[in-house]
Write a protein that holds these residues in place. Structure first.
Motif, PDB file in Angstrom:
ATOM      1  N   LEU A  20     -57.616 -40.005   8.686  1.00  0.00           N
ATOM      2  CA  LEU A  20     -57.815 -40.257   7.255  1.00  0.00           C
ATOM      3  C   LEU A  20     -58.777 -39.271   6.603  1.00  0.00           C
ATOM      4  CD1 LEU A  20     -57.980 -44.152   7.307  1.00  0.00           C
ATOM      5  CD2 LEU A  20     -56.023 -42.633   6.955  1.00  0.00           C
ATOM      6  N   VAL A  21     -59.489 -38.499   7.405  1.00  0.00           N
ATOM      7  CA  VAL A  21     -60.476 -37.565   6.862  1.00  0.00           C
ATOM      8  C   VAL A  21     -59.785 -36.589   5.893  1.00  0.00           C
ATOM      9  CG1 VAL A  21     -62.074 -35.690   7.429  1.00  0.00           C
ATOM     10  CG2 VAL A  21     -61.971 -37.740   8.875  1.00  0.00           C
ATOM     11  N   GLY A  22     -60.348 -36.489   4.682  1.00  0.00           N
ATOM     12  CA  GLY A  22     -59.819 -35.536   3.696  1.00  0.00           C
ATOM     13  C   GLY A  22     -58.725 -36.099   2.812  1.00  0.00           C
ATOM     14  N   LYS A  23     -58.207 -37.293   3.125  1.00  0.00           N
ATOM     15  CA  LYS A  23     -57.194 -37.877   2.244  1.00  0.00           C
ATOM     16  C   LYS A  23     -57.889 -38.385   0.960  1.00  0.00           C
ATOM     17  CE  LYS A  23     -53.425 -38.912   5.394  1.00  0.00           C
ATOM     18  NZ  LYS A  23     -53.152 -37.492   5.569  1.00  0.00           N
ATOM     19  N   ALA A  24     -57.081 -38.618  -0.070  1.00  0.00           N
ATOM     20  CA  ALA A  24     -57.661 -38.991  -1.365  1.00  0.00           C
ATOM     21  C   ALA A  24     -57.149 -40.354  -1.810  1.00  0.00           C
ATOM     22  CB  ALA A  24     -57.308 -37.939  -2.405  1.00  0.00           C
ATOM     23  N   HIS A  40     -66.201 -48.232  -0.328  1.00  0.00           N
ATOM     24  CA  HIS A  40     -67.156 -47.892   0.742  1.00  0.00           C
ATOM     25  C   HIS A  40     -66.415 -47.651   2.055  1.00  0.00           C
ATOM     26  CE1 HIS A  40     -71.393 -48.201  -0.533  1.00  0.00           C
ATOM     27  NE2 HIS A  40     -70.923 -48.942  -1.518  1.00  0.00           N
ATOM     28  N   ALA A  41     -65.489 -48.552   2.390  1.00  0.00           N
ATOM     29  CA  ALA A  41     -64.807 -48.456   3.690  1.00  0.00           C
ATOM     30  C   ALA A  41     -63.939 -47.193   3.753  1.00  0.00           C
ATOM     31  CB  ALA A  41     -63.960 -49.710   3.909  1.00  0.00           C
ATOM     32  N   LEU A  42     -63.230 -46.877   2.671  1.00  0.00           N
ATOM     33  CA  LEU A  42     -62.369 -45.684   2.688  1.00  0.00           C
ATOM     34  C   LEU A  42     -63.229 -44.415   2.726  1.00  0.00           C
ATOM     35  CD1 LEU A  42     -59.462 -46.592   0.205  1.00  0.00           C
ATOM     36  CD2 LEU A  42     -59.621 -47.020   2.648  1.00  0.00           C
ATOM     37  N   ALA A  43     -64.314 -44.398   1.956  1.00  0.00           N
ATOM     38  CA  ALA A  43     -65.203 -43.222   1.973  1.00  0.00           C
ATOM     39  C   ALA A  43     -65.826 -43.056   3.364  1.00  0.00           C
ATOM     40  CB  ALA A  43     -66.286 -43.367   0.907  1.00  0.00           C
ATOM     41  N   ALA A  44     -66.172 -44.188   3.998  1.00  0.00           N
ATOM     42  CA  ALA A  44     -66.767 -44.129   5.339  1.00  0.00           C
ATOM     43  C   ALA A  44     -65.776 -43.560   6.354  1.00  0.00           C
ATOM     44  CB  ALA A  44     -67.218 -45.521   5.772  1.00  0.00           C
ATOM     45  N   SER A  45     -64.479 -43.691   6.064  1.00  0.00           N
ATOM     46  CA  SER A  45     -63.486 -43.137   6.990  1.00  0.00           C
ATOM     47  C   SER A  45     -63.168 -41.681   6.634  1.00  0.00           C
ATOM     48  CB  SER A  45     -62.223 -43.999   7.013  1.00  0.00           C
ATOM     49  OG  SER A  45     -61.529 -43.846   5.799  1.00  0.00           O
ATOM     50  N   GLY A  46     -63.903 -41.117   5.678  1.00  0.00           N
ATOM     51  CA  GLY A  46     -63.761 -39.686   5.370  1.00  0.00           C
ATOM     52  C   GLY A  46     -62.867 -39.365   4.192  1.00  0.00           C
ATOM     53  N   ARG A  62     -74.729 -43.968 -10.702  1.00  0.00           N
ATOM     54  CA  ARG A  62     -75.546 -44.146  -9.500  1.00  0.00           C
ATOM     55  C   ARG A  62     -74.658 -44.471  -8.294  1.00  0.00           C
ATOM     56  NH1 ARG A  62     -79.495 -46.988 -11.770  1.00  0.00           N
ATOM     57  NH2 ARG A  62     -78.671 -49.004 -11.164  1.00  0.00           N
ATOM     58  N   THR A  63     -73.661 -45.331  -8.501  1.00  0.00           N
ATOM     59  CA  THR A  63     -72.743 -45.696  -7.397  1.00  0.00           C
ATOM     60  C   THR A  63     -71.973 -44.467  -6.919  1.00  0.00           C
ATOM     61  OG1 THR A  63     -72.490 -47.881  -8.390  1.00  0.00           O
ATOM     62  CG2 THR A  63     -70.872 -47.271  -6.734  1.00  0.00           C
ATOM     63  N   VAL A  64     -71.479 -43.660  -7.867  1.00  0.00           N
ATOM     64  CA  VAL A  64     -70.730 -42.447  -7.510  1.00  0.00           C
ATOM     65  C   VAL A  64     -71.606 -41.522  -6.659  1.00  0.00           C
ATOM     66  CG1 VAL A  64     -69.714 -40.317  -8.482  1.00  0.00           C
ATOM     67  CG2 VAL A  64     -69.157 -42.533  -9.499  1.00  0.00           C
ATOM     68  N   ALA A  65     -72.840 -41.316  -7.109  1.00  0.00           N
ATOM     69  CA  ALA A  65     -73.752 -40.409  -6.386  1.00  0.00           C
ATOM     70  C   ALA A  65     -74.086 -40.970  -5.002  1.00  0.00           C
ATOM     71  CB  ALA A  65     -75.027 -40.205  -7.206  1.00  0.00           C
ATOM     72  N   GLU A  66     -74.293 -42.287  -4.944  1.00  0.00           N
ATOM     73  CA  GLU A  66     -74.631 -42.942  -3.676  1.00  0.00           C
ATOM     74  C   GLU A  66     -73.526 -42.784  -2.640  1.00  0.00           C
ATOM     75  OE1 GLU A  66     -77.151 -46.770  -4.810  1.00  0.00           O
ATOM     76  OE2 GLU A  66     -75.311 -47.242  -3.725  1.00  0.00           O
ATOM     77  N   LEU A  67     -72.277 -43.067  -3.069  1.00  0.00           N
ATOM     78  CA  LEU A  67     -71.136 -42.966  -2.144  1.00  0.00           C
ATOM     79  C   LEU A  67     -70.995 -41.530  -1.626  1.00  0.00           C
ATOM     80  CD1 LEU A  67     -68.441 -45.139  -3.938  1.00  0.00           C
ATOM     81  CD2 LEU A  67     -69.186 -45.439  -1.598  1.00  0.00           C
ATOM     82  N   ALA A  68     -71.134 -40.564  -2.548  1.00  0.00           N
ATOM     83  CA  ALA A  68     -70.991 -39.152  -2.155  1.00  0.00           C
ATOM     84  C   ALA A  68     -72.067 -38.779  -1.144  1.00  0.00           C
ATOM     85  CB  ALA A  68     -71.068 -38.259  -3.393  1.00  0.00           C
ATOM     86  N   ILE A  70     -73.996 -40.882   0.852  1.00  0.00           N
ATOM     87  CA  ILE A  70     -73.938 -41.623   2.130  1.00  0.00           C
ATOM     88  C   ILE A  70     -72.826 -41.086   3.026  1.00  0.00           C
ATOM     89  CG2 ILE A  70     -73.589 -43.885   3.235  1.00  0.00           C
ATOM     90  CD1 ILE A  70     -74.553 -45.205   0.655  1.00  0.00           C
ATOM     91  N   TYR A  71     -71.642 -40.864   2.428  1.00  0.00           N
ATOM     92  CA  TYR A  71     -70.480 -40.563   3.275  1.00  0.00           C
ATOM     93  C   TYR A  71     -70.091 -39.079   3.281  1.00  0.00           C
ATOM     94  CZ  TYR A  71     -70.273 -45.624   2.910  1.00  0.00           C
ATOM     95  OH  TYR A  71     -70.601 -46.970   2.922  1.00  0.00           O
ATOM     96  N   GLY A  72     -70.731 -38.279   2.415  1.00  0.00           N
ATOM     97  CA  GLY A  72     -70.428 -36.840   2.384  1.00  0.00           C
ATOM     98  C   GLY A  72     -69.000 -36.531   1.960  1.00  0.00           C
ATOM     99  N   VAL A  73     -68.463 -37.328   1.018  1.00  0.00           N
ATOM    100  CA  VAL A  73     -67.100 -37.091   0.529  1.00  0.00           C
ATOM    101  C   VAL A  73     -67.146 -36.897  -0.987  1.00  0.00           C
ATOM    102  CG1 VAL A  73     -65.981 -38.440   2.363  1.00  0.00           C
ATOM    103  CG2 VAL A  73     -66.680 -39.588   0.234  1.00  0.00           C
ATOM    104  N   ALA A  74     -66.068 -36.307  -1.537  1.00  0.00           N
ATOM    105  CA  ALA A  74     -65.986 -36.157  -2.996  1.00  0.00           C
ATOM    106  C   ALA A  74     -65.710 -37.526  -3.611  1.00  0.00           C
ATOM    107  CB  ALA A  74     -64.869 -35.186  -3.354  1.00  0.00           C
ATOM    108  N   VAL A  75     -66.423 -37.828  -4.687  1.00  0.00           N
ATOM    109  CA  VAL A  75     -66.257 -39.119  -5.366  1.00  0.00           C
ATOM    110  C   VAL A  75     -66.143 -38.866  -6.869  1.00  0.00           C
ATOM    111  CG1 VAL A  75     -67.252 -41.421  -5.759  1.00  0.00           C
ATOM    112  CG2 VAL A  75     -67.704 -40.241  -3.601  1.00  0.00           C
TER     113      VAL A  75
END
Ligand code: NAD
Length: 278
Positions: A20-24, A40-46, A62-68, A70-75
């Motif tokens: 799932l890493v890199g999927k959108a 959260h769960a989908l971002a945690a899976s990449g 704030r939520t957008v920045a937090e998710l990006a 924590i999980y290092g993905v584009a949000v």
């Protein structure tokens, strides 16, 4: 032998989500509650995630920045109103421009109103049908061409135990949720040969703002105290006598996105503590 074991292990890993890493993903109604849990769960899976929903803009940022972080993905975020078909098309276009694709669509946005059918306000009926059911149709039709072209897609409709059984005073909600199971099955059949699955998740009660708001409404409709509503109506429906959590629903969504779930399509999957087994 060791090579074979290593290969088997990596097959298991990719079957369970490493693919799932890199999927959108686009998750409607994800500024709160179950949608936010799934994000959260989908971002945690990449996965890259596009959030949607209402709320204070500063809190959403704030939520957008937090998710990006924590999980290092584009949000990203779209403020599209799910009662407006043009907004929905714009949200899908935004995700396609930002991420290059929409691989996963989670139709989650929903509202509720609790009242007897004979006094149920017509504008509430129309709003519930458009946000809880028609929005999923508009978003689904917009993402399918890209999913077909890429040979992969996951459409997850957050339905409800009320997609499988009814409760009094929820005519619009129960109708919309039963309807979305029909949409799910139809889309599953139309897309089955294209690497796309469409499934409905049917949660029982989850303690989110949507449920918190209906506690006083249900108390009024049934002539009960709020404590009685929690114990004798909400948790009474669930043999586990526990609320379902957003994390549990997020984990199920991740599984449905995985390669291991490619043969699960057109299903209405209960996650409701045994409610509909009764
Ligand atoms: P919630 O109120 O916490 O979240 C609803 C989300 O939808 C919010 O982000 C809100 O801003 C968004 N939303 C509402 N109207 C919108 C609109 N017109 N356009 C865009 N976004 C809009 O509710 P929740 O409990 O997390 O519910 C999410 C979904 O789960 C709903 O479809 C609901 O029916 C379903 N569900 C909830 C429960 C439960 O017990 N909480 C149980 C079964 C199913």
């Amino acid at each position: 032998m060791l090579d074979k074991l290593a290969n088997d292990r990596s097959d298991h890993a990719s079957a369970l989500g490493a693919d799932l890493v890199g999927k959108a993903a686009v998750i409607t109604g994800s500024t709160s509650g179950i949608g936010l849990g799934i994000a959260h769960a989908l971002a945690a899976s990449g996965m890259k995630v596009l959030l949607n929903g209402f709320g204070e803009r500063s809190e959403i940022d704030r939520t957008v920045a937090e998710l990006a972080e924590i999980y290092g993905v584009a949000v990203g975020y779209s403020g599209a109103d799910m009662s407006k078909p043009d907004d929905i098309a714009g949200m899908v276009q935004l995700a396609q421009e930002k991420f290059g694709a929409v691989d996963v669509l989670v139709n989650n946005a929903g509202i509720q109103h609790v009242e007897a059918v004979e006094t149920f306000p017509i504008e509430k009926w129309n709003a519930i049908l458009s946000i809880n059911l028609s929005a999923a149709f508009h978003a689904t039709r917009a993402v399918i061409p890209g999913m077909k072209a890429r040979g992969y897609g996951r459409i997850i409709n957050v339905a409800s135990a009320h997609a499988l059984v009814a409760s009094p005073f929820k005519s619009a909600y129960v109708s919309a949720k039963h309807g979305i199971v029909g949409l799910t099955k139809t889309v599953a059949l139309e897309t089955a040969e294209h690497g796309i699955t469409a499934n409905a998740i049917c949660p029982g009660y989850v303690l989110t703002p949507l449920v918190e708001k209906q506690i006083p409404e249900t108390a009024k409709a049934r002539g009960l105290t709020e404590e009685q509503v929690i114990r004798d109506v909400l948790l009474h429906a669930q043999p586990t006598r526990q609320f379902v959590t957003t994390e549990e629903i997020g984990a199920l969504a991740v599984f449905l996105c995985s390669r291991a779930a490619r043969s699960i399509t057109g299903a209405a999957i209960p996650i409701e503590g045994g409610w509909t087994a009764q």
